[in-house]
Design an enzyme around this catalytic site. Structure first.
Site, PDB file in Angstrom:
ATOM      1  N   ASN A   1       3.662   7.595  -6.358  1.00 15.19           N
ATOM      2  CA  ASN A   1       3.246   7.569  -5.164  1.00 15.19           C
ATOM      3  C   ASN A   1       2.319   6.554  -4.615  1.00 15.19           C
ATOM      4  OD1 ASN A   1       2.617   9.267  -6.285  1.00 15.19           O
ATOM      5  ND2 ASN A   1       2.980  10.982  -4.140  1.00 15.19           N
TER       6      ASN A   1
ATOM      7  N   GLU B   1      -0.440   7.024  -1.383  1.00  8.40           N
ATOM      8  CA  GLU B   1      -0.762   7.493  -0.089  1.00  8.40           C
ATOM      9  C   GLU B   1      -1.117   6.439   0.702  1.00  8.40           C
ATOM     10  OE1 GLU B   1      -1.583  11.229  -0.271  1.00  8.40           O
ATOM     11  OE2 GLU B   1       0.812  12.341  -0.957  1.00  8.40           O
ATOM     12  N   ASN B   2      -2.098   6.925   2.221  1.00  6.71           N
ATOM     13  CA  ASN B   2      -2.541   6.179   2.849  1.00  6.71           C
ATOM     14  C   ASN B   2      -3.156   7.342   4.305  1.00  6.71           C
ATOM     15  OD1 ASN B   2      -3.135   3.971   5.671  1.00  6.71           O
ATOM     16  ND2 ASN B   2      -2.978   2.644   3.677  1.00  6.71           N
ATOM     17  N   ALA B   3      -4.914   6.976   4.202  1.00 10.02           N
ATOM     18  CA  ALA B   3      -4.866   8.016   5.744  1.00 10.02           C
ATOM     19  C   ALA B   3      -3.614   7.688   6.708  1.00 10.02           C
ATOM     20  CB  ALA B   3      -6.252   7.544   5.487  1.00 10.02           C
TER      21      ALA B   3
ATOM     22  N   CYS C   1      13.354  11.951  -2.036  1.00  8.71           N
ATOM     23  CA  CYS C   1      13.687  12.829  -0.595  1.00  8.71           C
ATOM     24  C   CYS C   1      14.596  11.674  -0.138  1.00  8.71           C
ATOM     25  CB  CYS C   1      12.064  12.029   0.023  1.00  8.71           C
ATOM     26  SG  CYS C   1      11.632  10.625   0.559  1.00  8.71           S
TER      27      CYS C   1
ATOM     28  N   GLU D   1       9.719   6.308  -5.850  1.00 10.82           N
ATOM     29  CA  GLU D   1      10.689   5.325  -6.184  1.00 10.82           C
ATOM     30  C   GLU D   1      11.031   4.293  -5.595  1.00 10.82           C
ATOM     31  OE1 GLU D   1      10.606   8.983  -5.465  1.00 10.82           O
ATOM     32  OE2 GLU D   1      12.038  10.399  -5.740  1.00 10.82           O
TER      33      GLU D   1
HETATM   34 ZN   LIG Z   1      11.382   9.477  -0.764  1.00 13.37          ZN
END
Ligand SMILES: [Zn+2]
Length: 164
Positions: A62, A64-66, A112, A75
């Site tokens: 994964n 992420e970003n601010a 998710c 995935e």
């Molecule tokens: Zn997901």
């Protein structure tokens, strides 16, 4: 009026030791790949490792970003990489693990909703089931025979009736 029932069957193993050699290797790799995650906000590091139908291995973590919605799950990073590096090659199996810095990592966690949608279409477009191996750093492991079974009544490309 009719009532319909949806069900699917999956396997539950007490630990990684009960998996086949290949499944155990993939899950171990997925555990390792959690270290490649960029998850400074959630502190929930996810690793996914796939074996392609041609035998190649592709990983995702994964990112992420601010700007939170910009973040990508492991995935979908994996599926995008797989389709980019090996176009038109089906994914046979994906092992998914996680390291939760805020809590425990001792049970399987499932993809998710957005990832279920992506996985479903990947299976559909390459006409090949993707087996999922879900496990934490320790504990039980779920083996799910195909990703689409996690998305009952899915919205699919067929609904768009393209070309009809
Ligand atoms: Zn997901």
């Amino acid at each position: 009026m009719n009532k319909e029932t949806y069900q699917f069957t999956y396997e539950v193993y007490n630990s990684i030791e009960d998996l086949t050699e290949e499944e155990a290797w993939l899950l171990k790799e997925a555990r390792e790949v959690t270290q490649h995650a960029y998850a400074p906000y959630s502190h929930f590091q996810v690793g996914a490792v796939a074996k392609m139908a041609n035998g190649e291995i592709v990983a995702g973590s994964n990112q992420e970003n601010a700007s939170f919605p910009v973040g990508l799950c492991a995935e979908r990073v994996l599926l995008a990489s797989a389709a980019s590096i090996f176009p038109k090659v089906p994914v046979s199996v994906i092992a998914i693990s996680y390291n939760n810095e805020n809590g425990k990592s001792d049970h399987p966690v499932a993809p998710c909703g957005i990832c279920r949608q992506s996985l479903q279409e990947f299976e559909e477009r390459l006409r090949h089931p993707i087996k999922l191996i879900l496990g934490g750093m320790t504990g039980k492991v779920f083996v799910i025979p195909n990703a689409t079974s996690l998305l009952p009544l899915a919205f699919t490309s067929g609904e768009l009736a393209i070309g009809s």
